[in-house]
Enzyme design. Structure first.
Site, PDB file in Angstrom:
ATOM      1  N   THR A   7       0.824  -1.213   0.000  1.00  0.00           N
ATOM      2  CA  THR A   7       0.000   0.000   0.000  1.00  0.00           C
ATOM      3  C   THR A   7       0.857   1.263   0.000  1.00  0.00           C
ATOM      4  O   THR A   7       0.477   2.274  -0.608  1.00  0.00           O
ATOM      5  CB  THR A   7      -0.971   0.018   1.191  1.00  0.00           C
ATOM      6  OG1 THR A   7      -0.245  -0.147   2.410  1.00  0.00           O
ATOM      7  CG2 THR A   7      -2.000  -1.090   1.060  1.00  0.00           C
TER       8      THR A   7
ATOM      9  N   HIS B  14      -0.200 -16.375  -6.026  1.00  0.00           N
ATOM     10  CA  HIS B  14      -1.318 -15.993  -6.884  1.00  0.00           C
ATOM     11  C   HIS B  14      -0.871 -15.580  -8.278  1.00  0.00           C
ATOM     12  O   HIS B  14      -1.614 -14.928  -9.010  1.00  0.00           O
ATOM     13  CB  HIS B  14      -2.123 -14.868  -6.218  1.00  0.00           C
ATOM     14  CG  HIS B  14      -2.768 -15.280  -4.937  1.00  0.00           C
ATOM     15  ND1 HIS B  14      -3.213 -14.389  -3.981  1.00  0.00           N
ATOM     16  CD2 HIS B  14      -3.041 -16.516  -4.441  1.00  0.00           C
ATOM     17  CE1 HIS B  14      -3.727 -15.051  -2.963  1.00  0.00           C
ATOM     18  NE2 HIS B  14      -3.630 -16.346  -3.213  1.00  0.00           N
TER      19      HIS B  14
END
Length: 245
Positions: free
Chosen positions: A17, A112
């Site tokens: 982030t 992922h």
């Protein structure tokens, strides 16, 4: 000087982030602010609805990850590797920022997948995301496979799609083998990634969790840090570097 501990770090969206890439489930996460966007990440919706695919391609084209740079947390982990610590990073992220920070690709397990590749769901042909996005920018809102005409998707794992078994096996192995297991910026609610904490704890590793919110695996941790990741992780790394200097 004692032998340096083997460290396995599980990272989630929270570590990125500070690089300008929003997380999903946090207070200001993508899905928190707009739950409908979760459709873009669900395989069934993606395959069935051309409009979902068009929206997904636009989201990929505009992703802040294309210009994101590693932040202090990524750099801190890279410092461990540069200082000779046996390190493995298991990441739920698809942004490649650990590698950009200087951690060798062979030391990063991408649970992922990666946003930088594209795969055909029909024939399995692969190409680069850049090639596919060039086609979007040239006027193809939902580019199809040039080999068979099938649906293209990002080389990432979507909801409803199985993780690669070899990849999760590798992750379980490094979790079971480590001395220190750090879970950083992850809610530890998505399995099987979250269960890596339990695997490490059962093998005798010391667990540290760095996350703004409580997680289901907090009872296994010997250390829980709620400070901002960009501040907390460099402190943890610096302490370890000094201990083994």
């Amino acid at each position: 000087m004692s032998e340096k501990p083997l460290i396995t770090v599980l990272t989630g969206a929270g570590i990125s982030t500070d690089s300008g890439i929003p997380d999903f489930r946090g207070p200001n996460g993508v899905w928190t602010r707009d739950p409908a966007k979760e459709k873009l990440f669900t395989l069934q919706n993606y395959l069935a609805d051309e409009e979902v695919r068009k929206a997904s391609w636009l989201a990929r084209k505009d992703s802040p990850a294309w210009t994101a740079r590693p932040n202090a947390a990524h750099e801190a982990l890279a410092d461990l590797a540069r200082n000779g610590f046996p390190l493995r990073v298991v990441t739920q992220n698809i942004d490649g920022l650990h590698q950009k920070a200087g951690i060798a690709d062979r030391k990063v397990i991408e649970l992922h997948g990666t946003m930088f590749t594209v795969r055909c769901v029909e024939c399995g042909a692969r190409t680069t995301m850049r090639e596919a996005l060039d086609r979007v920018e040239e006027g193809e809102p939902d580019p199809s496979c040039t080999e068979c005409g099938g649906i293209l998707k990002s080389g990432t794992i979507m909801f409803g799609e199985m993780l690669d078994p070899d990849t999760i096996d590798r992750a379980a192995q490094v979790a079971a083998a480590c001395d220190l297991f750090w879970a950083v910026g992850t809610s530890l609610t998505v399995e099987p990634a979250a269960s890596l904490c339990a695997i490490a704890a059962q093998a005798g590793a010391r667990i540290t969790i760095v996350n703004a919110q409580a997680t289901p695996y907090d009872p296994l941790a010997s250390t829980i840090v709620r400070e901002p990741i960009g501040e907390a992780l460099p402190k943890l790394v610096q302490t370890l570097l000094q201990e083994y200097a």
